[in-house]
Design a protein around this motif. Sequence first.
Motif, PDB file in Angstrom:
ATOM      1  N   UNK A  92      -0.572   7.682  -2.227  1.00 20.13           N
ATOM      2  CA  UNK A  92       0.106   8.144  -1.008  1.00 20.13           C
ATOM      3  C   UNK A  92       1.234   9.108  -1.363  1.00 20.13           C
ATOM      4  N   UNK A  93       1.521  10.078  -0.485  1.00 20.42           N
ATOM      5  CA  UNK A  93       2.556  11.069  -0.783  1.00 20.42           C
ATOM      6  C   UNK A  93       3.957  10.447  -0.826  1.00 20.42           C
ATOM      7  N   UNK A  94       4.823  11.069  -1.630  1.00 21.19           N
ATOM      8  CA  UNK A  94       6.225  10.664  -1.751  1.00 21.19           C
ATOM      9  C   UNK A  94       7.072  11.793  -1.188  1.00 21.19           C
ATOM     10  N   UNK A  95       7.743  11.544  -0.102  1.00 21.53           N
ATOM     11  CA  UNK A  95       8.537  12.602   0.533  1.00 21.53           C
ATOM     12  C   UNK A  95       9.644  11.948   1.341  1.00 21.53           C
ATOM     13  N   UNK A  96      10.822  12.559   1.333  1.00 22.06           N
ATOM     14  CA  UNK A  96      11.919  12.056   2.156  1.00 22.06           C
ATOM     15  C   UNK A  96      11.459  12.013   3.615  1.00 22.06           C
ATOM     16  N   UNK A  97      11.628  10.878   4.267  1.00 24.10           N
ATOM     17  CA  UNK A  97      11.207  10.749   5.662  1.00 24.10           C
ATOM     18  C   UNK A  97       9.889  10.001   5.808  1.00 24.10           C
ATOM     19  N   UNK A  98       9.220   9.724   4.669  1.00 27.66           N
ATOM     20  CA  UNK A  98       7.997   8.904   4.727  1.00 27.66           C
ATOM     21  C   UNK A  98       8.327   7.486   4.269  1.00 27.66           C
ATOM     22  N   UNK A  99       7.554   6.529   4.794  1.00 28.19           N
ATOM     23  CA  UNK A  99       7.748   5.156   4.357  1.00 28.19           C
ATOM     24  C   UNK A  99       7.267   4.967   2.922  1.00 28.19           C
ATOM     25  N   UNK A 100       7.877   4.017   2.224  1.00 25.03           N
ATOM     26  CA  UNK A 100       7.401   3.666   0.888  1.00 25.03           C
ATOM     27  C   UNK A 100       6.148   2.805   1.014  1.00 25.03           C
ATOM     28  N   UNK A 101       5.168   3.063   0.170  1.00 26.09           N
ATOM     29  CA  UNK A 101       3.953   2.256   0.137  1.00 26.09           C
ATOM     30  C   UNK A 101       4.071   1.230  -0.979  1.00 26.09           C
ATOM     31  N   UNK A 102       3.171   0.244  -0.926  1.00 26.11           N
ATOM     32  CA  UNK A 102       3.160  -0.807  -1.953  1.00 26.11           C
ATOM     33  C   UNK A 102       3.187  -0.236  -3.371  1.00 26.11           C
ATOM     34  N   UNK A 103       2.360   0.781  -3.613  1.00 31.11           N
ATOM     35  CA  UNK A 103       2.290   1.344  -4.974  1.00 31.11           C
ATOM     36  C   UNK A 103       3.638   1.917  -5.409  1.00 31.11           C
ATOM     37  N   UNK A 104       4.403   2.499  -4.445  1.00 31.58           N
ATOM     38  CA  UNK A 104       5.727   3.036  -4.771  1.00 31.58           C
ATOM     39  C   UNK A 104       6.705   1.904  -5.052  1.00 31.58           C
ATOM     40  N   UNK A 105       6.644   0.900  -4.180  1.00 33.15           N
ATOM     41  CA  UNK A 105       7.550  -0.238  -4.337  1.00 33.15           C
ATOM     42  C   UNK A 105       7.287  -0.951  -5.657  1.00 33.15           C
ATOM     43  N   UNK A 106       6.015  -1.106  -5.984  1.00 32.92           N
ATOM     44  CA  UNK A 106       5.686  -1.794  -7.234  1.00 32.92           C
ATOM     45  C   UNK A 106       6.139  -0.985  -8.451  1.00 32.92           C
ATOM     46  N   UNK A 107       6.000   0.336  -8.397  1.00 31.64           N
ATOM     47  CA  UNK A 107       6.475   1.157  -9.521  1.00 31.64           C
ATOM     48  C   UNK A 107       7.987   0.969  -9.700  1.00 31.64           C
ATOM     49  N   UNK A 108       8.697   0.983  -8.573  1.00 30.53           N
ATOM     50  CA  UNK A 108      10.155   0.862  -8.647  1.00 30.53           C
ATOM     51  C   UNK A 108      10.576  -0.435  -9.327  1.00 30.53           C
ATOM     52  N   UNK A 109       9.986  -1.531  -8.890  1.00 27.44           N
ATOM     53  CA  UNK A 109      10.430  -2.820  -9.431  1.00 27.44           C
ATOM     54  C   UNK A 109       9.817  -3.111 -10.803  1.00 27.44           C
ATOM     55  N   UNK A 110       8.509  -2.792 -10.973  1.00 23.12           N
ATOM     56  CA  UNK A 110       7.830  -3.161 -12.214  1.00 23.12           C
ATOM     57  C   UNK A 110       8.136  -2.185 -13.347  1.00 23.12           C
ATOM     58  N   UNK A 111       8.066  -0.892 -13.041  1.00 22.05           N
ATOM     59  CA  UNK A 111       8.163   0.103 -14.111  1.00 22.05           C
ATOM     60  C   UNK A 111       9.579   0.642 -14.278  1.00 22.05           C
ATOM     61  N   UNK A 112      10.240   0.914 -13.166  1.00 25.65           N
ATOM     62  CA  UNK A 112      11.541   1.561 -13.285  1.00 25.65           C
ATOM     63  C   UNK A 112      12.681   0.554 -13.486  1.00 25.65           C
ATOM     64  N   UNK A 113      12.902  -0.289 -12.478  1.00 24.44           N
ATOM     65  CA  UNK A 113      14.040  -1.217 -12.563  1.00 24.44           C
ATOM     66  C   UNK A 113      13.805  -2.327 -13.577  1.00 24.44           C
ATOM     67  N   UNK A 114      12.566  -2.714 -13.722  1.00 23.17           N
ATOM     68  CA  UNK A 114      12.220  -3.903 -14.520  1.00 23.17           C
ATOM     69  C   UNK A 114      13.028  -5.122 -14.069  1.00 23.17           C
ATOM     70  N   UNK A 115      13.197  -5.214 -12.789  1.00 26.89           N
ATOM     71  CA  UNK A 115      13.885  -6.344 -12.161  1.00 26.89           C
ATOM     72  C   UNK A 115      13.557  -6.267 -10.666  1.00 26.89           C
ATOM     73  N   UNK A 116      13.850  -7.332  -9.909  1.00 29.79           N
ATOM     74  CA  UNK A 116      13.643  -7.208  -8.460  1.00 29.79           C
ATOM     75  C   UNK A 116      14.593  -6.155  -7.897  1.00 29.79           C
ATOM     76  N   UNK A 117      14.190  -5.542  -6.801  1.00 30.70           N
ATOM     77  CA  UNK A 117      14.983  -4.437  -6.267  1.00 30.70           C
ATOM     78  C   UNK A 117      15.257  -4.589  -4.780  1.00 30.70           C
ATOM     79  N   UNK A 118      16.303  -3.919  -4.339  1.00 34.57           N
ATOM     80  CA  UNK A 118      16.634  -3.876  -2.919  1.00 34.57           C
ATOM     81  C   UNK A 118      16.817  -2.420  -2.518  1.00 34.57           C
ATOM     82  N   UNK A 119      15.951  -1.949  -1.635  1.00 37.00           N
ATOM     83  CA  UNK A 119      16.072  -0.572  -1.144  1.00 37.00           C
ATOM     84  C   UNK A 119      16.834  -0.606   0.174  1.00 37.00           C
ATOM     85  N   UNK A 120      17.803   0.325   0.349  1.00 34.21           N
ATOM     86  CA  UNK A 120      18.609   0.332   1.574  1.00 34.21           C
ATOM     87  C   UNK A 120      18.884   1.762   2.015  1.00 34.21           C
TER      88      UNK A 120
END
Lengths: 365, 365
Positions: free
Chosen positions: B304-332
């Motif tokens: 799915x596309x990544x663009x300001x103004x679009x919702x985050x999809x599961x694949x984006x959320x999983x990358x953030x927590x699993x690959x980037x943060x390597x911890x649980x995350x809170x998006x706000x």
Amino acid sequence: MQGWVRTRRDSKDFFFIELNDGSCLRNLQIIAKNLLANYAEVQRLTTGASLIVEGELVASQGKGQSWEVVAEKIDIVGLADDTYPLQKKGHTPEFLREIAHLRPRSNLFGCVFRLRSRLAFAIHKFFQERGFVYVHTPIITGSDCEGAGELFRVTAIDAKNPPRTKDGEIDYARDFFARPTYLTVSGQLEAEAFALSFSKVYTFGPTFRAENSNTSRHANEFWMIEPEMAFCDLNGNMDLAEEIVKYLIVDLRESCPEELELLAKFVDKDLISRLAFVVERAFQRVPYTEAIELLKKSGEKFEFPVEYGLNLQSEHERWLTEKHCKCPGTVFNYPKEIKPFYMRPNDANKTRTPIDLLAPGNGEI
Amino acid sequence: MQGWVRTRRDSKDFFFIELNDGSCLRNLQIIAKNLLANYAEVQRLTTGASLIVEGELVASQGKGQSWEVVAEKIDIVGLADDTYPLQKKGHTPEFLREIAHLRPRSNLFGCVFRLRSRLAFAIHKFFQERGFVYVHTPIITGSDCEGAGELFRVTAIDAKNPPRTKDGEIDYARDFFARPTYLTVSGQLEAEAFALSFSKVYTFGPTFRAENSNTSRHANEFWMIEPEMAFCDLNGNMDLAEEIVKYLIVDLRESCPEELELLAKFVDKDLISRLAFVVERAFQRVPYTEAIELLKKSGEKFEFPVEYGLNLQSEHERWLTEKHCKCPGTVFNYPKEIKPFYMRPNDANKTRTPIDLLAPGNGEI
């Protein structure tokens, strides 16, 4: 401290604010002195305003409270103007009903909702401590548990132009669940199946009746508890019912004594003694047939007739518990005819196993 | 002991019965010797039969259990015949769905429902320990919280011949509540009003969506938790959300370790490590704008596309927590446009205050 102004009383170089945050009945007294940076603004505070107060908690010199806060800083989060409907005087429940969004700020409804919250938790605690599994039974259902004519229908079809079959009937095959669906009147059917897996289960959720009965005992939407036990008999069922009633009263007396006192003061002066009556005395178990005989021999003039095969009315139930037993009562073994088909028949097949608990003042609980 | 036969294994002059009463995953082993008065009958027992067993609890000589019961008396409450659908072998969830009344007796659904029961209680415990008031918000409502087109209608009018106005419209003045009514999609509106009396409240009840979305994330009927806090800010909200997630996992690991192990064994082998991941690491808080930048720079190929103004999809959320943060995350701080009008705008009025918690494997919790 954060909360809402209940009252303001002025003195010479300072004034008192009674602040309440909804966590309990009692207010905290705030002393606002003219040293405060925003004293002029603070002086305009009226009932209903919301504040964040910083200051020192000190022993109070005044009557009526042990502690008070001398404010060092008062942030005004929101002001209330003179249209704010809750004032220091008492309000009738009828008036409060018109301002449902504000009435939890009244002493009466504050107590009611804190009691309800605690009661709900105590219900869960009771069952969880005894190894019952909590089950969420369906709210939208295709089943009718208690007989026709009392159900709300749940639908997503176009009411104005509903899909129809060739015969002109509503074609529920084209409704959301492809069949007619209703709001549940009971989770009993599912809870019984679950009890045959977990031995002991309970439901605690909303239930619905489309009955246009405007009495103090009928609501269209209410939360109901339904325990179901495998390997249990009528005595075990009565044990549980009597135990939970006592447990909940004991819990509330410990957790919410101020709330109960307020209700005793303004709503029902016999409340505390009646709760003690139920907790301190053993339930007396009376078979329905015996209850009818006792009522007939009582010499009382009842409004409703007393006859085998008729339901007991409040006045009968109250006589049994208040005048005859002088303790809480449990009536059991009702005639088959006056209880629904799905209630277990006793062995001789003349009576069924439902029970009713009776308490003074209420009759059936 | 009372319960249901899981299996029977025969030996020379006796046999073993594995009995389960639904209170836990493990069975109790019963030794039935040929000295029993009804040994011939007992020999016909098969999986699914229900028994009441009396006997002595003794240390077991065999492998796999520390204790067993040597039966002195076995009462057969109910027999099961060879059409009983649950057998020793594993069953697929698809098959179990066809026998919804029996599936709580399977290991899988037994664990699921015991976990759900404990989780519900832990949710209440969490809020009650923190002084939140539990409120039962209306299920039948005239309000729509989240936008049109997703509501079930609740009605008592005759679907076939509904009352109509002169213009041919449905005359809801003659429906049960004298207006159109629906099943609630959220108790938020009422909970917000209650929070302005009690400071901290929560709802926990059923909610409904008439969405025909057949995904693992959509249900037409589900139980939802909605906390509302007065005098709280975005950080306080994130604190609470992160705290309850950790609290519930810790509670389940203590209360239901066998249930979690079974799910790890048969459903999701990473379950235990993923729960540890969430409990042991601090949530990392990422503003939406930063999340979008991180995803753009990630070099990952997303579906799915990544663009300001679009919702985050599961694949984006999983990358953030699993690959980037390597911890649980809170998006706000989500853009105003992609969140509903009733969510509080932040001060610059470009973003709104909802938050999403992310966990590995799931994305949004």
